[in-house]
Each structure stands twice: as structure tokens, then as C-alpha cells.
Design an enzyme around this catalytic site. Structure first.
Site, PDB file in Angstrom:
ATOM      1  N   HIS A  34       0.843  -1.205   0.000  1.00 34.49           N
ATOM      2  CA  HIS A  34       0.000   0.000   0.000  1.00 34.49           C
ATOM      3  C   HIS A  34       0.879   1.257   0.000  1.00 34.49           C
ATOM      4  O   HIS A  34       0.621   2.211  -0.733  1.00 34.49           O
ATOM      5  CB  HIS A  34      -0.876   0.058   1.263  1.00 34.49           C
ATOM      6  CG  HIS A  34      -1.920  -1.008   1.378  1.00 34.49           C
ATOM      7  ND1 HIS A  34      -2.061  -1.798   2.495  1.00 34.49           N
ATOM      8  CD2 HIS A  34      -2.903  -1.392   0.524  1.00 34.49           C
ATOM      9  CE1 HIS A  34      -3.074  -2.619   2.335  1.00 34.49           C
ATOM     10  NE2 HIS A  34      -3.594  -2.411   1.137  1.00 34.49           N
ATOM     11  N   LYS A  51     -18.175  -5.831   8.013  1.00 32.69           N
ATOM     12  CA  LYS A  51     -16.945  -6.620   7.832  1.00 32.69           C
ATOM     13  C   LYS A  51     -16.144  -6.583   9.131  1.00 32.69           C
ATOM     14  O   LYS A  51     -15.932  -5.515   9.701  1.00 32.69           O
ATOM     15  CB  LYS A  51     -16.123  -5.981   6.691  1.00 32.69           C
ATOM     16  CG  LYS A  51     -15.271  -6.946   5.909  1.00 32.69           C
ATOM     17  CD  LYS A  51     -14.745  -6.270   4.655  1.00 32.69           C
ATOM     18  CE  LYS A  51     -13.425  -6.850   4.206  1.00 32.69           C
ATOM     19  NZ  LYS A  51     -12.848  -6.161   3.063  1.00 32.69           N
ATOM     20  N   ARG A 106      -2.212  -5.846  -8.438  1.00 31.28           N
ATOM     21  CA  ARG A 106      -1.133  -6.805  -8.199  1.00 31.28           C
ATOM     22  C   ARG A 106      -1.026  -7.829  -9.322  1.00 31.28           C
ATOM     23  O   ARG A 106       0.042  -8.174  -9.757  1.00 31.28           O
ATOM     24  CB  ARG A 106      -1.365  -7.536  -6.866  1.00 31.28           C
ATOM     25  CG  ARG A 106      -1.128  -6.666  -5.669  1.00 31.28           C
ATOM     26  CD  ARG A 106      -1.648  -7.305  -4.427  1.00 31.28           C
ATOM     27  NE  ARG A 106      -3.094  -7.484  -4.508  1.00 31.28           N
ATOM     28  CZ  ARG A 106      -3.866  -7.776  -3.488  1.00 31.28           C
ATOM     29  NH1 ARG A 106      -3.347  -7.963  -2.304  1.00 31.28           N
ATOM     30  NH2 ARG A 106      -5.175  -7.901  -3.632  1.00 31.28           N
ATOM     31  N   SER A 162      -3.040  -7.676   3.031  1.00 32.27           N
ATOM     32  CA  SER A 162      -3.231  -7.540   4.483  1.00 32.27           C
ATOM     33  C   SER A 162      -3.657  -8.875   5.081  1.00 32.27           C
ATOM     34  O   SER A 162      -3.235  -9.233   6.185  1.00 32.27           O
ATOM     35  CB  SER A 162      -4.302  -6.482   4.773  1.00 32.27           C
ATOM     36  OG  SER A 162      -3.915  -5.240   4.264  1.00 32.27           O
TER      37      SER A 162
HETATM   38  O1  PNS Z   1      -8.837  -2.671   0.588  1.00 34.62           O
HETATM   39  P1  PNS Z   1     -10.109  -3.149  -0.063  1.00 34.62           P
HETATM   40  O2  PNS Z   1     -11.007  -3.813   0.952  1.00 34.62           O
HETATM   41  O3  PNS Z   1      -9.865  -3.994  -1.266  1.00 34.62           O
HETATM   42  O4  PNS Z   1     -10.845  -1.814  -0.566  1.00 34.62           O
HETATM   43  C1  PNS Z   1     -12.078  -1.883  -1.242  1.00 34.62           C
HETATM   44  C2  PNS Z   1     -12.755  -0.495  -1.240  1.00 34.62           C
HETATM   45  C3  PNS Z   1     -12.933   0.003   0.173  1.00 34.62           C
HETATM   46  C4  PNS Z   1     -11.890   0.484  -2.001  1.00 34.62           C
HETATM   47  C5  PNS Z   1     -14.120  -0.658  -1.950  1.00 34.62           C
HETATM   48  O5  PNS Z   1     -14.804  -1.729  -1.389  1.00 34.62           O
HETATM   49  C6  PNS Z   1     -14.957   0.604  -1.832  1.00 34.62           C
HETATM   50  O6  PNS Z   1     -14.750   1.542  -2.562  1.00 34.62           O
HETATM   51  N1  PNS Z   1     -15.897   0.589  -0.839  1.00 34.62           N
HETATM   52  C7  PNS Z   1     -16.733   1.704  -0.546  1.00 34.62           C
HETATM   53  C8  PNS Z   1     -18.192   1.393  -0.915  1.00 34.62           C
HETATM   54  C9  PNS Z   1     -18.435   1.656  -2.392  1.00 34.62           C
HETATM   55  O7  PNS Z   1     -18.246   2.739  -2.891  1.00 34.62           O
HETATM   56  N2  PNS Z   1     -18.873   0.589  -3.088  1.00 34.62           N
HETATM   57  C10 PNS Z   1     -19.167   0.623  -4.501  1.00 34.62           C
HETATM   58  C11 PNS Z   1     -17.937   0.354  -5.337  1.00 34.62           C
HETATM   59  S1  PNS Z   1     -18.332   0.386  -7.049  1.00 34.62           S
END
Ligand code: PNS
Length: 159
Positions: free
Chosen positions: A17, A41, A90, A127
């Protein structure tokens, strides 16, 4: 001001990150690292703890700000005057879901997503794997910043 958001769970932040965040900081005037608070979560660290660990790890980067959000990332973008999201990719396994989210966010709110290829040194890193290795006594010292290593050890001993 050219501002970009780097959103994620960051439970906890890894060197992978940090690689993306620091490279984005060279390209933009400001990088906002947005830590998602997702009540459905289960996380090892609270959103406040995750944000604090990122603050500690990015304190040498003067144009990086850390914030938290709940709800849609596009709403966070709107309220912070941000027009683009930056994400690290990745491997191809990341691609399908990231592409879908990027298209949804552009379709719904005109927010762009920029993909940065992960440094091959960290291509395997997540993570979840860091937590799993650390939980069973693995050495993750080269994979996370020092402050995370300390907190991870303490937290895993508590659970
Ligand atoms: O580190 P992660 O868990 O892979 O991050 C995922 C994240 C938080 C970037 C994604 O789930 C997100 O943007 N969540 C916020 C809710 C949202 O906007 N959902 C619609 C995405 S199209």
C-alpha cells in the site's frame, strides 16, 4: 489542486500500500488515503486505528492526508472535491473486480480510476496474508512498516 484518493480497508496497511501511496504522492498535489469503515466486515483494527497506523507510516510524505469514510467512495470524492481514485493492481486476479468498480464509479458519478502496477517486490502481498502469517508466528517484518509490526504483534496476542 490535483487531488486523488487512495481508498481501502488497510487492515493493516502494508508496504505494498505504501508503495502505491508514495508513488501517487509524486504525481499529485495531494493524496487522500481514505480508510473505509464497513460495519458488516470484521476487522482486526478499528478504522481509527488503521488510519492512525497509516498516518504514522506516511508522516514523511507532506502531501498525504488520511481520512475515514463510510458509504460510497464516490460520495467521499464529491464531498472532498476529488475526481480520481488510484488503485494498485497486483495481478490479473485483481483485475475483474477492480474494473467493475471503476466502471460503476465512472458511470454513476464520473469519478475516474487510475490503476498503478504494483512493485513486483510486493505483488504477492495482502493484508490478509500478513495477518495469517503473523497469527501463526511468521516473520512479516519486511512486509509492513515498523509501527504496524508492533501493533500487529500486540493485537494478535490479545485475540
Ligand atoms: O482494501 P479493499 O477492501 O480492497 O478496498 C475496497 C474499497 C474500500 C476500495 C471498496 O470496497 C470501496 O470503494 N468501498 C466503498 C463502498 C463503495 O463505494 N462501493 C461501490 C464500489 S463500485
Amino acid at each position: 489542486m490535483r487531488r486523488v484518493v487512495c481508498p481501502g480497508s488497510f487492515d493493516p496497511v502494508t508496504n505494498g500500500h505504501l508503495d502505491i501511496i508514495s508513488r501517487a504522492a509524486h504525481l499529485y498535489d495531494e493524496v487522500v488515503v481514505a480508510v473505509v469503515r464497513n460495519p458488516s466486515k470484521t476487522a482486526l483494527f478499528t478504522a481509527a486505528e488503521r488510519a492512525e497506523l497509516i498516518r504514522e507510516a506516511t508522516k514523511s510524505l507532506s502531501n498525504v492526508r488520511v481520512d475515514r469514510f463510510e458509504g460510497l467512495i464516490v460520495d467521499f470524492c464529491r464531498s472532498n472535491d476529488i475526481s480520481a481514485i488510484v488503485k494498485g493492481l497486483r495481478a490479473v486476479t485483481d483485475f475483474d473486480y477492480e474494473m467493475q468498480m471503476a466502471q460503476m464509479n465512472y458511470n454513476q458519478a464520473g469519478v475516474e480510476t487510475l490503476f498503478m502496477t504494483t512493485n513486483p517486490l510486493y505483488a504477492f502481498l495482502s493484508s490478509s496474508l500478513v495477518k495469517e502469517f503473523a497469527r501463526f508466528g511468521g516473520d512479516v517484518s519486511g512486509l509492513v512498516p515498523g509501527a504496524v509490526l508492533d501493533r500487529l504483534t500486540t493485537r494478535l496476542n490479545e485475540t
